[in-house]
Design an enzyme around this catalytic site. Structure first.
Site, short mmCIF file in Angstrom:
data_model
loop_
_atom_site.label_atom_id
_atom_site.label_comp_id
_atom_site.label_asym_id
_atom_site.label_seq_id
_atom_site.Cartn_x
_atom_site.Cartn_y
_atom_site.Cartn_z
N ASN A 205 -70.74 -25.02 -28.98
CA ASN A 205 -70.23 -23.68 -29.27
C ASN A 205 -70.34 -22.83 -28.01
O ASN A 205 -70.81 -23.30 -26.97
CB ASN A 205 -70.96 -23.05 -30.47
CG ASN A 205 -72.45 -22.90 -30.25
OD1 ASN A 205 -72.92 -22.67 -29.13
ND2 ASN A 205 -73.23 -23.02 -31.32
N ARG A 206 -69.92 -21.60 -28.09
CA ARG A 206 -69.88 -20.76 -26.88
C ARG A 206 -71.28 -20.58 -26.28
O ARG A 206 -71.45 -20.71 -25.06
CB ARG A 206 -69.28 -19.39 -27.21
CG ARG A 206 -69.32 -18.43 -26.01
CD ARG A 206 -68.44 -17.22 -26.23
NE ARG A 206 -68.50 -16.72 -27.60
CZ ARG A 206 -67.57 -15.92 -28.12
NH1 ARG A 206 -66.53 -15.55 -27.41
NH2 ARG A 206 -67.68 -15.48 -29.36
N LYS A 207 -72.26 -20.31 -27.12
CA LYS A 207 -73.62 -20.09 -26.62
C LYS A 207 -74.16 -21.35 -25.95
O LYS A 207 -74.80 -21.28 -24.88
CB LYS A 207 -74.53 -19.67 -27.78
CG LYS A 207 -75.94 -19.34 -27.37
CD LYS A 207 -76.76 -18.87 -28.57
CE LYS A 207 -78.20 -18.57 -28.18
NZ LYS A 207 -79.01 -18.13 -29.35
N GLU A 208 -73.90 -22.50 -26.56
CA GLU A 208 -74.36 -23.76 -25.98
C GLU A 208 -73.64 -24.07 -24.67
O GLU A 208 -74.26 -24.57 -23.72
CB GLU A 208 -74.13 -24.89 -26.99
CG GLU A 208 -75.04 -24.80 -28.21
CD GLU A 208 -74.58 -25.67 -29.37
OE1 GLU A 208 -75.40 -25.91 -30.28
OE2 GLU A 208 -73.41 -26.10 -29.37
N ASP A 275 -71.16 -29.24 -37.70
CA ASP A 275 -71.12 -30.56 -38.32
C ASP A 275 -69.73 -30.83 -38.89
O ASP A 275 -69.20 -31.95 -38.79
CB ASP A 275 -72.16 -30.66 -39.44
CG ASP A 275 -73.58 -30.41 -38.95
OD1 ASP A 275 -73.85 -30.71 -37.78
OD2 ASP A 275 -74.40 -29.92 -39.74
#
EC number: 2.7.1.167
Length: 491
Positions: A205-208, A275
């Site tokens: 995701n964006r944060k990751e 998921d």
């Protein structure tokens, strides 16, 4: 997306063999209500009304694949504890191959407890192990992977940093799969993505993605910079960054970038959305869809998942319905009984009011349209049960219908007030009503409530019957008589 392509994929899903490798855990939900503050501390008191356990982590990925109809095997390591046995029991009930789920003495099987009241998560309590696998159990897992990966169409790696996916395990997965051209899709965690080298595609995701690249993503340029950094560091051919309300962006090694906008939905819970993305991406690729189309499919499914509370799955019927809404042509609104039953069950679960009416609708006229518009205003969805040609002949005589069932179906589906059309062969719609279970049953004003087929059934589960007056002078019979009269005079 093309609806027929999606339907064809799900028809083949039962032949797709998917291997899920990663961290398993249980997700416990305590559902309750809160209306007071504790006298012991400034915290809310929750009265628990319901409890349930769900498969979490890699287990939720497996659950999503099962919901799509795929064959699923899970490879992991859990503890010899109560939570571990509960996981194995849950998988066995669903027909999942658990042979490569090893139990390590002394290891703690993860369990996340979420307390929810008024549709809001109040607190989460984690009980888990983060230690890497012991050498012996790690080698057992690696041996199984090296011997069996070749029997699968796709491998899904679900990393929650709980110790199962050691560098050696990951290297074994990617190297063995790549030799057989089996795609490996990874939902990554942490800041060091080099351990995923050899994977087909990562789905942060964006944060990751920000954590892995060191680039704050603020606009299109910084998004591209973050993607380039990750792909060059890992030697990656494909990267799919999920961006919440901004959709997804797929970056390919050939320089192609595909931005996929999200469909506006009310978001209740993002738990497990990653998921769902991983599962749909894998199903699409294993089923022969191009990566970009698989990503679009995953985007549709994620939009459905976040509208549900807690770790949840998405069904083919829900996805097909969502794809159909993107291209709201008349074909997409005509459903058979089995598919429509699933769609309507999902709509009822969201609290939507389903309205049902039926008829022959041979020669559509203004009276029909006004009647149907009034019926639609009674609820959130209007379902039309349409008599088949054979049914019309039995009811109206051998000269009817004038318009065949295919044309009648498309004409009715073209009306904005109708959400779905379903043909039925019987003389009455009782079996269709039984399958769909609408909350509101509508008929014309020439009926009495007692004469409405399905009245007792609908009222037995709390539904109701509504009668809508017809427009005076508007009927198919009148139209036929007028045509015959005018053309007879001319001759």
């Amino acid at each position: 997306m093309d609806r027929k392509m999606v339907e064809s994929l799900f028809q083949r899903a039962s032949t797709l063999k998917c291997l899920v490798v990663g961290d398993l855990m249980l997700d416990e939900y305590l559902w309750g209500r809160t209306d007071r503050i504790s006298p012991e501390a400034p915290v809310q008191v929750v009265d628990v009304l319901r409890e349930d356990l769900r498969l979490g982590g890699a287990g939720n990925v497996a659950n999503n694949l099962l919901a799509l109809g795929c064959q699923v095997t899970v490879a992991s390591v859990i503890g010899e504890d109560e939570n571990g046995w509960a996981l194995l029991k849950a998988f066995s009930r669903q027909g999942v191959d658990t042979a490569p789920i090893y139990q390590e003495p002394g290891r703690r099987t993860g369990r996340k407890t979420r307390v929810i009241a008024a549709n809001q998560q109040i607190v989460r309590i984690d009980r888990e192990s983060r230690e890497p696998l012991s050498g012996q159990i790690e080698q057992q897992l690696i041996n199984w992977l090296q011997q069996h990966i070749t029997g699968f169409d796709v491998v899904l790696v679900s990393d929650y940093l709980k110790g199962v996916l050691t560098p050696s395990v990951l290297a074994s997965v990617t190297s063995t799969a790549s030799r057989r051209n089996i795609p490996v899709l990874v939902d990554p965690k942490g800041s060091d993505y080099s351990k995923y080298r050899g994977a087909t595609c990562l789905t942060p995701n964006r944060k990751e993605a920000e954590a892995a690249s060191g680039v704050p993503i603020q606009d299109g340029a910084s998004l591209q910079q973050a993607a380039d950094t990750i792909m060059s560091t890992v030697g990656l051919d494909n990267l799919l960054i999920t961006r919440s309300e901004e959709g997804m962006s797929l970056f390919c090694g050939n320089g192609e970038t595909v931005h996929i906008p999200t469909v506006a939905r009310e978001v209740f819970d993002v738990t497990g959305a990653g998921d769902t993305v991983l599962a749909l991406l894998a199903c699409g690729l294993a089923g022969g869809l191009p990566l970009a189309e698989s990503a679009r499919l995953a985007n549709v499914a994620a939009g459905i998942a976040v509208a549900k509370l807690g770790t949840s799955t998405v069904t083919p019927a829900e996805i097909i319905a969502a794809v159909s809404l993107e291209h709201r042509d008349s074909d997409s609104k005509i459903k058979n009984r089995e598919v429509l039953s699933e769609i309507i069950a999902a709509e009822r679960a969201k609290g939507r009011q389903v309205v049902f009416t039926n008829g022959c609708f041979d020669l559509l006229h203004a009276g029909h349209v006004k009647y149907l518009q009034a019926a639609r205003r009674l609820g959130d969805l209007l379902i039309l049960g349409l008599n088949s040609d054979a049914s019309v002949r039995r009811l109206k005589g051998p000269k009817r219908p004038l318009i065949d069932e295919d044309e009648r179906g498309h004409l009715m589906a073209a009306l904005d007030c109708i959400d779905y059309v379903c043909l039925f062969e019987e003389d009455t719609p009782l079996e269709l009503i039984t399958a769909l279970k609408p909350q509101i049953l509508v008929k014309g004003g020439d009926y009495t409530p007692e004469g409405v087929v399905g009245k007792d059934l609908v009222e037995s589960y709390g539904g109701r019957v509504e009668l809508i007056p017809f427009v005076d002078g508007k009927s198919t019979t009148n139209i036929i008589e007028k045509v015959l009269e005018r053309y007879t005079d001319e001759q």
